[in-house]
Enzyme design. Structure first.
Site, PDB file in Angstrom:
ATOM      1  N   CYS A 142      21.410 -13.310   6.316  1.00 31.75           N
ATOM      2  CA  CYS A 142      21.762 -13.615   4.930  1.00 31.75           C
ATOM      3  C   CYS A 142      22.044 -12.343   4.111  1.00 31.75           C
ATOM      4  O   CYS A 142      23.003 -11.647   4.389  1.00 31.75           O
ATOM      5  CB  CYS A 142      20.695 -14.488   4.282  1.00 31.75           C
ATOM      6  SG  CYS A 142      21.332 -15.394   2.841  1.00 31.75           S
ATOM      7  N   LYS A 163      25.069 -21.807  -6.569  1.00 27.27           N
ATOM      8  CA  LYS A 163      24.266 -21.520  -5.387  1.00 27.27           C
ATOM      9  C   LYS A 163      24.633 -22.458  -4.248  1.00 27.27           C
ATOM     10  O   LYS A 163      24.744 -23.674  -4.432  1.00 27.27           O
ATOM     11  CB  LYS A 163      22.768 -21.657  -5.694  1.00 27.27           C
ATOM     12  CG  LYS A 163      21.874 -21.278  -4.515  1.00 27.27           C
ATOM     13  CD  LYS A 163      20.397 -21.358  -4.855  1.00 27.27           C
ATOM     14  CE  LYS A 163      19.544 -20.910  -3.684  1.00 27.27           C
ATOM     15  NZ  LYS A 163      18.091 -20.970  -3.981  1.00 27.27           N
ATOM     16  N   SER A 192      21.224 -20.714   1.899  1.00 27.92           N
ATOM     17  CA  SER A 192      20.562 -20.603   0.597  1.00 27.92           C
ATOM     18  C   SER A 192      20.971 -19.259  -0.011  1.00 27.92           C
ATOM     19  O   SER A 192      20.300 -18.257   0.182  1.00 27.92           O
ATOM     20  CB  SER A 192      19.042 -20.687   0.759  1.00 27.92           C
ATOM     21  OG  SER A 192      18.393 -20.539  -0.483  1.00 27.92           O
ATOM     22  N   HIS A 235      20.275 -19.326   7.335  1.00 31.62           N
ATOM     23  CA  HIS A 235      18.853 -19.116   7.620  1.00 31.62           C
ATOM     24  C   HIS A 235      18.372 -20.081   8.703  1.00 31.62           C
ATOM     25  O   HIS A 235      17.595 -21.001   8.434  1.00 31.62           O
ATOM     26  CB  HIS A 235      18.022 -19.343   6.359  1.00 31.62           C
ATOM     27  CG  HIS A 235      18.092 -18.232   5.361  1.00 31.62           C
ATOM     28  ND1 HIS A 235      17.367 -17.066   5.510  1.00 31.62           N
ATOM     29  CD2 HIS A 235      18.780 -18.106   4.206  1.00 31.62           C
ATOM     30  CE1 HIS A 235      17.604 -16.262   4.475  1.00 31.62           C
ATOM     31  NE2 HIS A 235      18.462 -16.874   3.675  1.00 31.62           N
ATOM     32  N   GLU A 237      16.199 -19.589  10.732  1.00 30.84           N
ATOM     33  CA  GLU A 237      14.749 -19.433  10.909  1.00 30.84           C
ATOM     34  C   GLU A 237      13.937 -20.312   9.962  1.00 30.84           C
ATOM     35  O   GLU A 237      12.720 -20.458  10.141  1.00 30.84           O
ATOM     36  CB  GLU A 237      14.345 -17.962  10.724  1.00 30.84           C
ATOM     37  CG  GLU A 237      14.216 -17.493   9.283  1.00 30.84           C
ATOM     38  CD  GLU A 237      15.531 -17.171   8.595  1.00 30.84           C
ATOM     39  OE1 GLU A 237      15.507 -16.683   7.453  1.00 30.84           O
ATOM     40  OE2 GLU A 237      16.596 -17.396   9.221  1.00 30.84           O
ATOM     41  N   ARG A 249      10.575 -24.038  -6.616  1.00 38.54           N
ATOM     42  CA  ARG A 249      10.357 -22.729  -7.261  1.00 38.54           C
ATOM     43  C   ARG A 249      11.381 -22.504  -8.369  1.00 38.54           C
ATOM     44  O   ARG A 249      11.029 -22.085  -9.481  1.00 38.54           O
ATOM     45  CB  ARG A 249      10.472 -21.631  -6.211  1.00 38.54           C
ATOM     46  CG  ARG A 249      10.377 -20.195  -6.747  1.00 38.54           C
ATOM     47  CD  ARG A 249      11.020 -19.230  -5.777  1.00 38.54           C
ATOM     48  NE  ARG A 249      12.455 -19.466  -5.643  1.00 38.54           N
ATOM     49  CZ  ARG A 249      13.190 -19.002  -4.618  1.00 38.54           C
ATOM     50  NH1 ARG A 249      12.638 -18.290  -3.668  1.00 38.54           N
ATOM     51  NH2 ARG A 249      14.496 -19.256  -4.583  1.00 38.54           N
TER      52      ARG A 249
END
Length: 309
Positions: A142, A163, A192, A235, A237, A249
């Site tokens: 990323c 986003k 993300s 991502h 992972e 968040r």
């Protein structure tokens, strides 16, 4: 075979509950094996979460792996205790004379900043430069991928309209590359991020090739043709709940984030997201370790000084 990590790393308890074989340093010393030396530069805020995610993926191989963690000495971590960093992490000056078979550089939630405005940019540039002669193959994730492309090839990132967050379909474009061996034609992966890289800039760079991309999310995987550097824009992972935690968040910060696409069933926040990308994640990291690293790395890692990647 197991991954070898510091004896009291908290991630061990999580991995052992998942029946992942983790070997501590004491036991590993009694095995007469040349393990792979892997360094993880962890730039993520919640380093303990990223430790578990990456160690889980690195465990899916018959290879024995020594894992060390690196953090930036020129940046003060706000979400990870100083005690944790002192016990389990190194600073660059402590290991810059060492050699590694592989290096993983994680993402970081600082995409809104120009690279030169990042407080640890100078230190990170030193690590990028060092990696050319002290690491056989580097896997960038990323923001780490965008930073690597900018440093090595002057390919800049650009701001997206909003986003990009969610789980997206990706097409394998170069199935003959060993890092994509065993992949289906289409696979899922999380994204993300607020920034992206233009495929035109990659195509105009002779050393690079686009290996996988999404019609919705854009580039996913770029490889250096010598197999010694890979750049993943997403991502793989991530855990099942990671995008949900990021969404909550951002909500708590008053950002009013978009709902992650193709993530919550029926876009219902009360429903548990389906885990649809861990098979691809396991295969990608196993292939990187086996084909890009183990099959080609020199037995004597100091030989890396003889070839600039």
């Amino acid at each position: 075979m197991p991954i070898r990590v510091p004896k009291e790393l908290p991630a061990i308890k999580v991995l052992e509950k998942e029946k992942i074989f983790v070997m501590d340093e004491d036991r590993a010393m009694h095995q007469d094996i040349r393990p792979l030396e892997i360094l993880i530069l962890n730039l993520m805020p919640k380093k303990d979460e990223t430790e578990v995610q990456l160690l889980r993926l690195l465990s899916n191989t018959p290879l024995q792996i020594n894992v060390e963690f690196l953090h930036m000495s020129t940046h003060e971590a706000k979400n990870t205790s100083s005690d944790h960093l002192k016990r389990f992490y190194h600073q660059f000056n402590e290991l810059k004379e060492k050699f590694y078979d592989g290096l993983i550089i994680t993402g970081a939630p600082i995409e809104h900043l120009p690279f030169e405005k990042v407080d640890y940019w100078e230190e990170l540039q030193n690590i990028f430069k060092w990696s050319r002669t002290h690491v056989f193959s580097t896997f960038h994730i990323c923001w780490g991928a965008q930073a690597g492309l900018y440093y090595h090839y002057k390919i800049d990132k650009h701001l997206l309209n909003q986003k990009l967050t969610g789980i997206y379909n990706h097409d394998v474009l170069k199935p003959t590359w060993s890092i994509l061996k065993g992949f289906d034609d289409v696979f899922f992966a999380p994204h993300s991020r607020y920034t992206g890289v233009d495929r035109k800039d990659i195509n105009e760079t002779e050393e690079l090739e686009i290996l996988a991309e999404s019609k919705e999310a854009g580039l996913f995987l770029v490889g250096n043709k010598n197999n010694r550097a890979f750049y993943a824009m997403g991502h793989l992972e991530y855990d099942r709940e990671t995008l949900q935690r990021e969404f909550e968040r951002d909500q708590s910060k008053g950002i009013q984030p978009n709902l992650p696409q193709h993530y919550f069933p029926d876009d219902n926040l009360d429903k548990i997201p389906q885990l649809r990308w861990h098979m691809a994640a396991s295969l990608l990291f196993s292939n990187w370790l086996n084909y890009a690293v183990y099959q080609n790395t020199p037995y004597d890692l100091s030989d890396l000084l003889k070839s600039d990647k």
